[in-house]
Write a protein that holds these residues in place. Sequence first.
Motif, PDB file in Angstrom:
ATOM      1  N   VAL A  88       0.958  -1.182   0.181  1.00 25.75           N
ATOM      2  CA  VAL A  88       0.017   0.016  -0.037  1.00 25.75           C
ATOM      3  C   VAL A  88       0.796   1.107  -0.142  1.00 25.75           C
ATOM      4  N   ARG A  89       0.581   2.174  -0.940  1.00 30.02           N
ATOM      5  CA  ARG A  89       1.539   3.487  -0.935  1.00 30.02           C
ATOM      6  C   ARG A  89       0.666   4.540  -1.149  1.00 30.02           C
ATOM      7  N   ASP A  90       1.468   5.762  -0.963  1.00 24.78           N
ATOM      8  CA  ASP A  90       0.569   6.983  -0.826  1.00 24.78           C
ATOM      9  C   ASP A  90       0.888   7.814  -2.405  1.00 24.78           C
ATOM     10  N   ALA A  91       0.451   8.917  -2.548  1.00 27.18           N
ATOM     11  CA  ALA A  91       0.370   9.371  -3.956  1.00 27.18           C
ATOM     12  C   ALA A  91       1.886   9.671  -4.400  1.00 27.18           C
ATOM     13  N   GLU A  92       2.840   9.657  -3.498  1.00 28.01           N
ATOM     14  CA  GLU A  92       4.134   9.808  -3.725  1.00 28.01           C
ATOM     15  C   GLU A  92       5.018   8.404  -4.263  1.00 28.01           C
ATOM     16  N   GLY A  93       4.161   7.363  -3.705  1.00 25.12           N
ATOM     17  CA  GLY A  93       4.863   6.026  -4.067  1.00 25.12           C
ATOM     18  C   GLY A  93       5.559   5.683  -2.804  1.00 25.12           C
ATOM     19  N   LEU A 129      -9.395   7.080  -1.714  1.00 26.33           N
ATOM     20  CA  LEU A 129      -9.173   8.548  -1.349  1.00 26.33           C
ATOM     21  C   LEU A 129      -8.619   9.416  -2.617  1.00 26.33           C
ATOM     22  N   ARG A 130      -9.177   9.421  -3.734  1.00 27.39           N
ATOM     23  CA  ARG A 130      -8.965  10.089  -4.810  1.00 27.39           C
ATOM     24  C   ARG A 130      -7.508   9.842  -5.253  1.00 27.39           C
TER      25      ARG A 130
END
Length: 445
Positions: A88-93, A129-130
Motif C-alpha cells: 500500500v503506497r501513498d500518492a508519492e509512491g 481517497l481520490r
Amino acid sequence: MRGPASLQGRLSLWLTLGAVLLWAVAAAWTAVHLRHEMDEVFDSALEEAGQRLLPLAVRDIIGREEDDSPDQGVATLREHDEYFTYVVRDAEGQVLLRSHRADLGVFPPFSGIGFADTATHRVYSDAALRGTITISVAEPLAHRWDVAREALIGLALPLTLIVPASLFGVWAAVRAAMAPIRRFRAGIEARGGGDLSPIPAEGLPSEFQPNARAVNLLLDRLRRALEAERSFTANSAHELRTPVAGALAQVQRLIVEAPDEDTRSRARQVEAALQRLARLSEKLMQLARAEGGRLQAETPVDIAPILRILVADMGRDAGGRLEVSLPDAAVIAPIDPDAFAILARNLIENAMRHGAQDATVRVSLSPDGVLRVVNAGPVVPPEQLARVSRPFERGATDAQGSGLGLAIVEAIATGTDGRLELTSPATGRADGFEAKFATNRIETK
C-alpha cells in the motif's frame, strides 16, 4: 517400422491410435480453454483480494499515531505459502503497508487501476481517497504455471491407462467381430483332396460374402474336375482288366500250343507286356482309390493284424527276404483297413523290387503306429529322393515297375493326415532306403 500383418492387428492398432489422437486433441483444446478460465479465476481472485484489502489498509493507515513508522509490515500468525503479496503506497509512491513477504522490487509504480504484467508477476492495482492511497496485489506467474501443469498432468495421466485399456478393448472387440472370418479360414485350411465340400459362410460380414461365394464356387469346380479325373482313371483301369485278362489267357494258351520255339518266344514277350499292363491298371485303380478320399475308418482299427496277414501273404513269394517285427499289443489307428493294406503292400513291393535282391527287407511296426520298411541297395541321391513319390517318377533302377507305388503311398498318407518320410541311406546304415509312415492320431492299447 512395419505394422501388424493381420487385419485384426491393424484394426486394433489404428482404431486405438485414432482414439488416442482424438483424446490428445480434446485434451489439448481442454487445456487451452482451462488455462483461459484459470487466468480469469486467478485475475478475479487477485482483484477481489485488492478490493477487500484496500479499505482495511485505509482504515489502518488513518488510525495510526503520528510517530508510527510509515512502512509497516503485516505480521503472519504462522508460516504458509503466500501466493498473493501486496503493498500500500501513498500518492508519492511511499510504502505505507505491505505483506510480510512482499518484495518491493516486483511491484511497478502505480499507473492506474487495473492489471499489469511484469516478467515474473501478475499485478492488480487499485486506489482510494481520490488516488492518495493505492494498493498493488501481485501473484507469481510461476504459481499459475504450476497449477496449469498439474491440471495438464491430471488430463494426461488417464492416457497411460486409457491407451492399453483401449488397445485391449479394441483388440477384444475386433477379435469377436472377426470370429466368423477365422471359422471360414479354418474351413479353407481343413479342405483337401479328400474334402472339397462347400465351406459354411454363416455370420460372415457382408464384405466377405463375395469372397466366400467365390471360394465355394472354386471348390465346386475343383471337386468336379477331380471327380472326373478320378472317375476316368478308375473306369479306364477297370475296363482294361477284362480285355487284358482275356488277351493274357489267349497268349498263355498260344505259348502252350505254339508249333515252334520262335513263336513261343514272341508269345512270352507279349505275355510279359500284358502282365505289365495288368499291373499298371491295378496300380491306377489303387491310385484312384487313394486320391478319392474315404481313407479314414469310421471307427479306429487295429492295424497290426492287417500287416501280419499281408506280410504272410507276400512272404510266400519273397524267398525268405522279409524280416518282420510286430508289437504284441494292439495298435489302434483311424485309417481304413484296405487303405492301410494298399499302403503297406506298395512300400514292401517297392523295397523288394528296387533293393538289393540278395538282401533282407525289414518291416516293422512300432507300438505308436509307425510303419518302417528298410532295404539294402545303392543310396538314392537327394534330388531323386524328392521326386520318387510323384506319379510315374522312377529312380536310377533297371527293375520293372510302374512308378506309381510311392505316389499311391503319398496319396494315402495325405488323405489320412499321416506323414511319409523317405530316407537314403537308411537310418543307422551307410546304404539302403527307408520309408517311414506314421499317422497323426494313433491310440495304443
